[in-house]
Design a protein around this motif. Structure first.
Motif, PDB file in Angstrom:
ATOM      1  N   HIS A   1     -11.388  18.801  -3.788  1.00 14.84           N
ATOM      2  CA  HIS A   1     -12.236  17.891  -4.545  1.00 14.84           C
ATOM      3  C   HIS A   1     -13.578  17.641  -3.865  1.00 14.84           C
ATOM      4  N   LYS A   2     -14.314  18.678  -3.569  1.00 18.84           N
ATOM      5  CA  LYS A   2     -15.612  18.514  -2.936  1.00 18.84           C
ATOM      6  C   LYS A   2     -16.518  17.662  -3.798  1.00 18.84           C
ATOM      7  N   ASP A   3     -17.404  16.911  -3.140  1.00 19.16           N
ATOM      8  CA  ASP A   3     -18.310  16.017  -3.852  1.00 19.16           C
ATOM      9  C   ASP A   3     -19.092  16.736  -4.930  1.00 19.16           C
ATOM     10  N   SER A   4     -19.476  18.008  -4.673  1.00 21.95           N
ATOM     11  CA  SER A   4     -20.422  18.688  -5.537  1.00 21.95           C
ATOM     12  C   SER A   4     -19.842  19.101  -6.876  1.00 21.95           C
ATOM     13  N   SER A   5     -18.495  19.211  -6.979  1.00 26.96           N
ATOM     14  CA  SER A   5     -17.968  19.760  -8.224  1.00 26.96           C
ATOM     15  C   SER A   5     -16.720  19.047  -8.734  1.00 26.96           C
ATOM     16  N   ALA A   6     -16.482  17.831  -8.304  1.00 25.38           N
ATOM     17  CA  ALA A   6     -15.332  17.068  -8.779  1.00 25.38           C
ATOM     18  C   ALA A   6     -15.780  15.697  -9.253  1.00 25.38           C
ATOM     19  N   VAL A   7     -15.113  15.207 -10.293  1.00 28.32           N
ATOM     20  CA  VAL A   7     -15.390  13.888 -10.861  1.00 28.32           C
ATOM     21  C   VAL A   7     -14.176  12.994 -10.628  1.00 28.32           C
ATOM     22  N   TYR A   8     -14.440  11.777 -10.164  1.00 25.96           N
ATOM     23  CA  TYR A   8     -13.395  10.794  -9.884  1.00 25.96           C
ATOM     24  C   TYR A   8     -13.310   9.798 -11.034  1.00 25.96           C
ATOM     25  N   ILE A   9     -12.115   9.537 -11.520  1.00 27.47           N
ATOM     26  CA  ILE A   9     -11.879   8.490 -12.516  1.00 27.47           C
ATOM     27  C   ILE A   9     -10.941   7.477 -11.885  1.00 27.47           C
ATOM     28  N   GLY A  10     -11.392   6.232 -11.751  1.00 29.43           N
ATOM     29  CA  GLY A  10     -10.600   5.188 -11.110  1.00 29.43           C
ATOM     30  C   GLY A  10     -10.395   3.982 -12.007  1.00 29.43           C
ATOM     31  N   ASP A  11      -9.562   3.059 -11.542  1.00 27.36           N
ATOM     32  CA  ASP A  11      -9.229   1.839 -12.285  1.00 27.36           C
ATOM     33  C   ASP A  11      -8.583   2.166 -13.638  1.00 27.36           C
ATOM     34  N   ILE A  12      -7.795   3.243 -13.668  1.00 27.41           N
ATOM     35  CA  ILE A  12      -7.103   3.622 -14.903  1.00 27.41           C
ATOM     36  C   ILE A  12      -5.971   2.618 -15.149  1.00 27.41           C
ATOM     37  N   PRO A  13      -5.840   2.104 -16.353  1.00 23.62           N
ATOM     38  CA  PRO A  13      -4.738   1.172 -16.636  1.00 23.62           C
ATOM     39  C   PRO A  13      -3.389   1.765 -16.243  1.00 23.62           C
ATOM     40  N   SER A  14      -2.520   0.932 -15.661  1.00 24.07           N
ATOM     41  CA  SER A  14      -1.253   1.423 -15.115  1.00 24.07           C
ATOM     42  C   SER A  14      -0.331   1.993 -16.188  1.00 24.07           C
ATOM     43  N   THR A  15      -0.544   1.609 -17.450  1.00 20.74           N
ATOM     44  CA  THR A  15       0.321   2.107 -18.526  1.00 20.74           C
ATOM     45  C   THR A  15      -0.134   3.448 -19.087  1.00 20.74           C
ATOM     46  N   THR A  16      -1.256   3.968 -18.600  1.00 25.16           N
ATOM     47  CA  THR A  16      -1.811   5.211 -19.130  1.00 25.16           C
ATOM     48  C   THR A  16      -0.973   6.411 -18.698  1.00 25.16           C
ATOM     49  N   ARG A  17      -0.737   7.316 -19.625  1.00 32.56           N
ATOM     50  CA  ARG A  17      -0.032   8.559 -19.319  1.00 32.56           C
ATOM     51  C   ARG A  17      -1.055   9.674 -19.161  1.00 32.56           C
ATOM     52  N   VAL A  18      -0.699  10.700 -18.405  1.00 32.23           N
ATOM     53  CA  VAL A  18      -1.629  11.797 -18.174  1.00 32.23           C
ATOM     54  C   VAL A  18      -1.989  12.489 -19.493  1.00 32.23           C
ATOM     55  N   SER A  19      -1.041  12.546 -20.431  1.00 30.67           N
ATOM     56  CA  SER A  19      -1.324  13.180 -21.719  1.00 30.67           C
ATOM     57  C   SER A  19      -2.408  12.413 -22.480  1.00 30.67           C
ATOM     58  N   GLU A  20      -2.427  11.079 -22.321  1.00 29.07           N
ATOM     59  CA  GLU A  20      -3.450  10.270 -22.980  1.00 29.07           C
ATOM     60  C   GLU A  20      -4.827  10.562 -22.392  1.00 29.07           C
ATOM     61  N   LEU A  21      -4.904  10.664 -21.062  1.00 34.65           N
ATOM     62  CA  LEU A  21      -6.174  10.981 -20.426  1.00 34.65           C
ATOM     63  C   LEU A  21      -6.664  12.360 -20.850  1.00 34.65           C
ATOM     64  N   LYS A  22      -5.749  13.333 -20.905  1.00 31.85           N
ATOM     65  CA  LYS A  22      -6.149  14.683 -21.310  1.00 31.85           C
ATOM     66  C   LYS A  22      -6.668  14.695 -22.746  1.00 31.85           C
ATOM     67  N   SER A  23      -6.074  13.894 -23.604  1.00 33.75           N
ATOM     68  CA  SER A  23      -6.544  13.805 -24.990  1.00 33.75           C
ATOM     69  C   SER A  23      -7.950  13.216 -25.045  1.00 33.75           C
ATOM     70  N   ILE A  24      -8.204  12.195 -24.222  1.00 33.86           N
ATOM     71  CA  ILE A  24      -9.541  11.590 -24.179  1.00 33.86           C
ATOM     72  C   ILE A  24     -10.564  12.596 -23.677  1.00 33.86           C
ATOM     73  N   LEU A  25     -10.217  13.352 -22.654  1.00 30.41           N
ATOM     74  CA  LEU A  25     -11.143  14.354 -22.114  1.00 30.41           C
ATOM     75  C   LEU A  25     -11.451  15.413 -23.158  1.00 30.41           C
ATOM     76  N   ARG A  26     -10.454  15.840 -23.910  1.00 29.94           N
ATOM     77  CA  ARG A  26     -10.691  16.829 -24.963  1.00 29.94           C
ATOM     78  C   ARG A  26     -11.642  16.279 -26.018  1.00 29.94           C
ATOM     79  N   SER A  27     -11.485  14.998 -26.361  1.00 33.80           N
ATOM     80  CA  SER A  27     -12.328  14.407 -27.406  1.00 33.80           C
ATOM     81  C   SER A  27     -13.782  14.320 -26.991  1.00 33.80           C
ATOM     82  N   ARG A  28     -14.032  14.377 -25.672  1.00 34.76           N
ATOM     83  CA  ARG A  28     -15.405  14.299 -25.182  1.00 34.76           C
ATOM     84  C   ARG A  28     -15.895  15.626 -24.607  1.00 34.76           C
ATOM     85  N   ASP A  29     -15.186  16.699 -24.892  1.00 28.02           N
ATOM     86  CA  ASP A  29     -15.568  18.030 -24.417  1.00 28.02           C
ATOM     87  C   ASP A  29     -15.710  18.065 -22.897  1.00 28.02           C
ATOM     88  N   ALA A  30     -14.828  17.367 -22.203  1.00 26.54           N
ATOM     89  CA  ALA A  30     -14.887  17.311 -20.739  1.00 26.54           C
ATOM     90  C   ALA A  30     -13.681  18.040 -20.165  1.00 26.54           C
TER      91      ALA A  30
END
Length: 386
Positions: free
Chosen positions: A296-325
């Motif tokens: 996770h070098k600074d130059s090419s990785a993005v950090y997402i923090g303070d994620i709600p504890s009830t969030t599932r990884v599938s939910e995050l992946k769906s959000i990333l897809r919706s934003r073309d990320a």
């Protein structure tokens, strides 16, 4: 033209883009996101330059304004909202339609209006409009990489601004009286050769810079509709609204023959050949992404923090897809309420930062920033590869 910016004889649109992008970066004229390459550059004082649109007489009499979603046009979008204009913004990459209408809540404060003018506002305060919406755009504002005082314009090379205008013509949303404006840094005003322009290229009537308001007196005709012979079946699949317009014009008896044959099933792998997104130009072949780094070098990785504890990884992946990320690798650390997104290079990571601006999950704001190398050294947890 900015001192030190000269164009060589026989240069192409791509040469001009590269020269402008290099110049803006070299002279530190850009604001976030950076680097500006392959973008409509967000230059310093772009907001102030955009707000100058309020000084144009044509703006005073306008009711509906269509403004591209580019970062340097936030000042224009804010001016339109402050003047109580109907503000239309194209949907991202035209995937779900043509326009979103920005609708601030009743009694919106100055801060809410400012948010409405950003990419977050486009997501949170907009209503999609269909082809049957009674839209009559009086003023169109587009981003540019380069523009000339004669009104010739060069975008970032994907052809969306030209396509959006042609689609507006096809749906009757603009007329030959509709004014087109662009907002650029002074260094982006160049002597562009007219021979580089095609029939599909959009020209501009006014140029706003941090120091000038330029009336181009351009007499070159603007696009009179969609040139179907430049549209491929692949492009139709990516932009569903094109198919609806194609059906509409076919029923009217117009020639809607596409660029490729109806039974074409072979996809070209020659990345230097012309395509609809490059306005007929040959573009350099794309660089294939390297494997994502594991640390996770600074130059090419993005950090997402303070994620709600009830969030599932599938939910995050769906959000990333919706934003073309789409990351090359997603490292999920649910117990620590964080995740890391790896990308192929710093430019891609910076672009994702812009796409994730104002991100919230389940109504809770989260932190999105470039990753620090040590933050993810311990306990990588479950890795989710895209």
């Amino acid at each position: 033209m900015e001192e030190g910016m000269t164009l060589t004889a026989g240069c192409s649109k791509w040469d001009i883009r590269q020269k402008v992008w290099d110049y803006i970066e070299k002279n530190n004229l850009a604001d976030f996101p950076r680097p500006v390459h392959h973008r409509i550059p967000n230059f310093k004082n772009s907001r102030q330059a955009g707000q100058n649109i309020a000084s144009l007489g044509v703006f005073q009499t306008t009711r509906e304004v269509k403004v591209d979603p580019d970062k340097p046009l936030e000042g224009v979008r804010l001016a339109a909202l402050q003047a109580h204009k109907t503000l239309l913004v194209p949907t991202p990459r035209l995937r779900s339609g043509l326009f979103n209408r920005i609708t601030p809540p009743p009694g919106a404060t100055k801060e809410i209006l400012r948010i409405c003018s950003t990419s977050q506002g486009v997501r949170d305060y907009s209503v999609p409009l269909g082809l049957d919406a009674a839209v009559q755009v009086d003023l169109v504002v587009v981003g540019s990489v380069a523009v000339s005082e004669k009104g010739w314009r060069i975008g970032k090379g994907e052809g969306f601004a030209d396509m959006e205008y042609a689609m507006m013509v096809a749906m009757g949303a603009v007329t030959d009286q509709t004014i087109v404006v662009t907002v650029v840094h002074d260094c982006q005003v160049l002597d562009i050769p007219e021979e580089l322009l095609g029939d599909h290229d959009l020209t501009v009537d006014y140029i706003l810079t941090p120091t000038r308001v330029i009336k181009t007196d351009c007499t070159r005709p603007k696009p009179t509709g969609i040139i179907w012979s430049k549209i491929s079946h692949e492009m139709m699949e990516k932009i569903p609204i094109l198919k609806k317009l194609w059906d509409k014009e076919r029923l009217l008896g117009k020639d809607v023959t596409l660029k490729d044959e109806p039974d074409s099933s072979v996809k070209s792998t020659d990345h230097t050949s012309p395509s609809p997104h490059t306005n007929g130009e040959a573009r350099p072949p794309p660089v294939r992404p390297k494997a994502a780094p594991a640390d996770h070098k600074d130059s090419s990785a993005v950090y997402i923090g303070d994620i709600p504890s009830t969030t599932r990884v599938s939910e995050l992946k769906s959000i990333l897809r919706s934003r073309d990320a789409f990351p090359l690798q997603l490292t999920w650390q649910g117990a620590q309420r964080r995740a890391f997104l790896n990308y192929s290079d710093p430019a891609h990571a910076q672009l994702v930062l812009e796409k994730l601006e104002g991100l919230n999950i389940g109504g809770h704001p989260v932190r999105v920033e470039m990753a620090r190398g040590q933050r993810s050294r311990g306990g990588l947890g479950e890795e989710q590869r895209k």
